[in-house]
Design an enzyme around this catalytic site. Sequence first.
Site, PDB file in Angstrom:
ATOM      1  N   HIS A 149       0.835  -1.205   0.000  1.00 41.80           N
ATOM      2  CA  HIS A 149       0.000   0.000   0.000  1.00 41.80           C
ATOM      3  C   HIS A 149       0.869   1.253   0.000  1.00 41.80           C
ATOM      4  O   HIS A 149       0.647   2.183  -0.790  1.00 41.80           O
ATOM      5  CB  HIS A 149      -0.921  -0.024   1.221  1.00 41.80           C
ATOM      6  CG  HIS A 149      -1.761   1.205   1.369  1.00 41.80           C
ATOM      7  ND1 HIS A 149      -3.081   1.251   0.983  1.00 41.80           N
ATOM      8  CD2 HIS A 149      -1.474   2.431   1.870  1.00 41.80           C
ATOM      9  CE1 HIS A 149      -3.562   2.458   1.226  1.00 41.80           C
ATOM     10  NE2 HIS A 149      -2.610   3.185   1.775  1.00 41.80           N
ATOM     11  N   GLU A 150       1.865   1.281   0.875  1.00 42.03           N
ATOM     12  CA  GLU A 150       2.729   2.458   0.965  1.00 42.03           C
ATOM     13  C   GLU A 150       3.574   2.621  -0.294  1.00 42.03           C
ATOM     14  O   GLU A 150       3.773   3.738  -0.788  1.00 42.03           O
ATOM     15  CB  GLU A 150       3.618   2.360   2.202  1.00 42.03           C
ATOM     16  CG  GLU A 150       2.847   2.384   3.514  1.00 42.03           C
ATOM     17  CD  GLU A 150       1.916   3.586   3.615  1.00 42.03           C
ATOM     18  OE1 GLU A 150       2.351   4.711   3.275  1.00 42.03           O
ATOM     19  OE2 GLU A 150       0.756   3.409   4.013  1.00 42.03           O
ATOM     20  N   HIS A 153       1.530   4.268  -3.008  1.00 46.14           N
ATOM     21  CA  HIS A 153       1.427   5.733  -2.926  1.00 46.14           C
ATOM     22  C   HIS A 153       2.602   6.383  -3.649  1.00 46.14           C
ATOM     23  O   HIS A 153       2.440   7.367  -4.371  1.00 46.14           O
ATOM     24  CB  HIS A 153       1.428   6.183  -1.464  1.00 46.14           C
ATOM     25  CG  HIS A 153       0.086   6.134  -0.796  1.00 46.14           C
ATOM     26  ND1 HIS A 153      -1.040   6.724  -1.335  1.00 46.14           N
ATOM     27  CD2 HIS A 153      -0.302   5.597   0.387  1.00 46.14           C
ATOM     28  CE1 HIS A 153      -2.073   6.538  -0.516  1.00 46.14           C
ATOM     29  NE2 HIS A 153      -1.647   5.854   0.522  1.00 46.14           N
ATOM     30  N   GLU A 206      -6.299   6.708  -1.741  1.00 45.73           N
ATOM     31  CA  GLU A 206      -6.291   5.552  -0.852  1.00 45.73           C
ATOM     32  C   GLU A 206      -6.796   4.303  -1.567  1.00 45.73           C
ATOM     33  O   GLU A 206      -6.243   3.211  -1.396  1.00 45.73           O
ATOM     34  CB  GLU A 206      -7.150   5.830   0.381  1.00 45.73           C
ATOM     35  CG  GLU A 206      -6.550   6.834   1.345  1.00 45.73           C
ATOM     36  CD  GLU A 206      -5.221   6.370   1.903  1.00 45.73           C
ATOM     37  OE1 GLU A 206      -5.071   5.162   2.163  1.00 45.73           O
ATOM     38  OE2 GLU A 206      -4.331   7.210   2.060  1.00 45.73           O
TER      39      GLU A 206
END
Length: 277
Positions: A149-150, A153, A206
Amino acid sequence: MCIAKGALADRRGFLRAAGAAAAGLAFAPAPAQVQVGPPSTMRNLVPAGQLEAAAAQQYAQLLAQARAKGALAPDDHPQLRRLRAIAQRLVPHTLPWNERARQWRWEVNLIGSKQINAFCMPGGKIAFFTGILDQLRLSDDEAAMVMGHEMAHALREHARSRIAKTQATGIGLSLGAQLLGLGDLGRLAADLGTQLLSLKFSREDETEADLVGLELAARGAYDPRASVTLWQKMAQVAGGNGLEFLSTHPSGPSRIRDLEANIPKVEALYEQARRAG
């Protein structure tokens, strides 16, 4: 909690391995299975290289502060070794999402803190806090979902787009001038670095990070169903203290539903990667 002081961490081995894995991916990957739109064109207002340099500077300062407090994990710390092993399985699958990742010097570090937090700065600078591993009792699969997820980004350049949108307002005009080479670049780097640690992403950002991270982790042979158990754990502790992660990564039933709907799209990737070992 604090981690005992150690010698200056030598991360070159991890950087070489991760970079070589990404640049030397020998097989043609299957097309992306999750559906996300094109990156925001707003990001073009901020030079990517300059933002990544600012991120690297801020990341180095953060590590120096942690080291001074005895909170930076040494290279042989079991949890750090675990995180770097996860990263080595995810990094080779980043290039289809952002060609610039070929130039990034990926780095993973662990900071002793009760905060439930983790992040990946532009340019592949990743940090986990011990609180997110310990308080949520993350499995390897769940930790991979956080990391994916990070990383997503950074790959989708959400920070670059968010900063560009801020510049588009009146108060951002002077910063925009500096980005064009008309101002104090040293001060600009400090300003950008500070913003990177406090950015709050949009719901669209997100969702993109959830889906791209889900696919990255699945391609790295991590069970996509862990994305649901991860956010269920987040929801359970949402009323507690120290949830810095949830201030920028809000949880909720809709998030879990979106993940559940996309798990079938990446299950074949996971099974293929798992069989390949």
